[in-house]
Design a protein around this motif. Structure first.
Motif, PDB file in Angstrom:
ATOM      1  N   LYS A  42     -49.464  30.869   7.583  1.00 35.12           N
ATOM      2  CA  LYS A  42     -48.474  29.792   7.400  1.00 35.12           C
ATOM      3  C   LYS A  42     -47.167  30.350   6.851  1.00 35.12           C
ATOM      4  O   LYS A  42     -46.084  29.964   7.310  1.00 35.12           O
ATOM      5  CB  LYS A  42     -49.034  28.711   6.481  1.00 35.12           C
ATOM      6  N   ARG A  46     -43.538  30.434   8.803  1.00 32.56           N
ATOM      7  CA  ARG A  46     -42.395  29.775   8.175  1.00 32.56           C
ATOM      8  C   ARG A  46     -41.181  30.694   8.051  1.00 32.56           C
ATOM      9  O   ARG A  46     -40.049  30.276   8.242  1.00 32.56           O
ATOM     10  CB  ARG A  46     -42.816  29.250   6.789  1.00 32.56           C
ATOM     11  N   ARG A 180     -57.199  24.855  -4.357  1.00 35.83           N
ATOM     12  CA  ARG A 180     -56.548  24.418  -3.125  1.00 35.83           C
ATOM     13  C   ARG A 180     -55.258  23.670  -3.452  1.00 35.83           C
ATOM     14  O   ARG A 180     -54.280  23.754  -2.709  1.00 35.83           O
ATOM     15  CB  ARG A 180     -57.479  23.515  -2.312  1.00 35.83           C
ATOM     16  N   ARG A 184     -51.620  24.399  -1.895  1.00 35.85           N
ATOM     17  CA  ARG A 184     -50.792  23.357  -1.264  1.00 35.85           C
ATOM     18  C   ARG A 184     -49.420  23.268  -1.926  1.00 35.85           C
ATOM     19  O   ARG A 184     -48.401  23.110  -1.250  1.00 35.85           O
ATOM     20  CB  ARG A 184     -51.496  21.997  -1.327  1.00 35.85           C
ATOM     21  N   GLU A 185     -49.395  23.380  -3.257  1.00 37.63           N
ATOM     22  CA  GLU A 185     -48.112  23.311  -3.969  1.00 37.63           C
ATOM     23  C   GLU A 185     -47.197  24.450  -3.542  1.00 37.63           C
ATOM     24  O   GLU A 185     -46.014  24.242  -3.274  1.00 37.63           O
ATOM     25  CB  GLU A 185     -48.342  23.342  -5.481  1.00 37.63           C
ATOM     26  N   LEU A 187     -47.282  26.150  -0.706  1.00 41.24           N
ATOM     27  CA  LEU A 187     -46.873  25.920   0.680  1.00 41.24           C
ATOM     28  C   LEU A 187     -45.837  24.809   0.774  1.00 41.24           C
ATOM     29  O   LEU A 187     -44.880  24.910   1.549  1.00 41.24           O
ATOM     30  CB  LEU A 187     -48.094  25.607   1.545  1.00 41.24           C
ATOM     31  N   ASP A 188     -45.999  23.757  -0.013  1.00 37.85           N
ATOM     32  CA  ASP A 188     -44.998  22.669  -0.024  1.00 37.85           C
ATOM     33  C   ASP A 188     -43.649  23.172  -0.527  1.00 37.85           C
ATOM     34  O   ASP A 188     -42.609  22.858   0.059  1.00 37.85           O
ATOM     35  CB  ASP A 188     -45.478  21.508  -0.897  1.00 37.85           C
ATOM     36  N   HIS A 193     -46.101  24.028   4.882  1.00 38.86           N
ATOM     37  CA  HIS A 193     -47.337  23.266   4.876  1.00 38.86           C
ATOM     38  C   HIS A 193     -47.897  23.001   6.266  1.00 38.86           C
ATOM     39  O   HIS A 193     -49.060  22.739   6.420  1.00 38.86           O
ATOM     40  CB  HIS A 193     -47.178  21.939   4.130  1.00 38.86           C
TER      41      HIS A 193
END
Length: 194
Positions: A42, A46, A180, A184-185, A187-188, A193
């Motif tokens: 990811k 990006r 997880r 996620r944080e 990636l956000d 994401h």
């Protein structure tokens, strides 16, 4: 850049996100099943970085045959010379060449049961097929030896990762993702994401 400072410079998610946004080379380490490959891919997508997988590009040959260690090291020595990459793989015996070449290290350090669930769900999802981050000719498999490797990873391999980072990270920032939600944080924050 100094090496061998024996003090790891841990950073929080917000600071790490800023480093990731501007990094040319990111090293992602941790236990199998924790999400290293997914995270790495990811981030690579990006930011237009080359995705390098130790499993796919270095370690394994078709039929689950491991390359000879010297050959593995020679391949890694060439791969790290590339200008922009995310490298997914933990083997601490090559930290001496990989960590100093990295701008930031992301340690995916999930709880044991998360890792176990990760390898089991991956096995079910890719059963009989080779997943994209694995070498060709290595269909997904599950055996007792691999399960034990994941189950005992924290006790057996965490000390090696710590020692390798202490010896080779120098001033490089190290982010530890323990859930997880942490992943996620990150990636956000970097807009990766999807």
């Amino acid at each position: 850049m100094k090496s061998g400072s024996n003090v790891i410079r841990y950073v929080g998610i917000a600071e790490a996100a800023d480093k990731v946004r501007h990094a040319d080379r990111i090293l992602v380490v941790g236990c199998s099943g924790g999400g290293k490959s997914t995270l790495s891919q990811k981030i690579a997508r990006r930011f237009g970085l080359v995705y390098l997988s130790i499993d796919r590009d270095v370690l394994w040959l078709p039929g689950w045959v491991q390359r000879e260690r010297g050959e593995q090291r020679r391949i890694i020595e060439k791969l790290i010379l590339q200008d922009r990459w995310v490298m997914d793989g933990t083997n601490s015996s090559t930290f001496d060449i990989r960590v100093p070449r990295s701008d930031i290290v992301v340690w995916v350090r999930m709880p044991r049961l998360v890792n176990v669930w990760g390898i089991l769900s991956r096995w079910m999802r890719h059963w009989g097929r080779t997943r994209p981050d694995m070498a060709p000719g290595c269909p997904e498999k599950m055996d007792w030896e691999f399960f034990q490797f994941v189950w005992t990873w924290e006790e057996k391999f965490r000390p090696r990762v710590l020692a390798g980072l202490e010896e080779h990270a120098g001033d490089r920032p190290v982010l530890v993702l323990k859930s997880r939600a942490d992943m996620r944080e990150l990636l956000d924050l970097v807009g990766a994401h999807a």
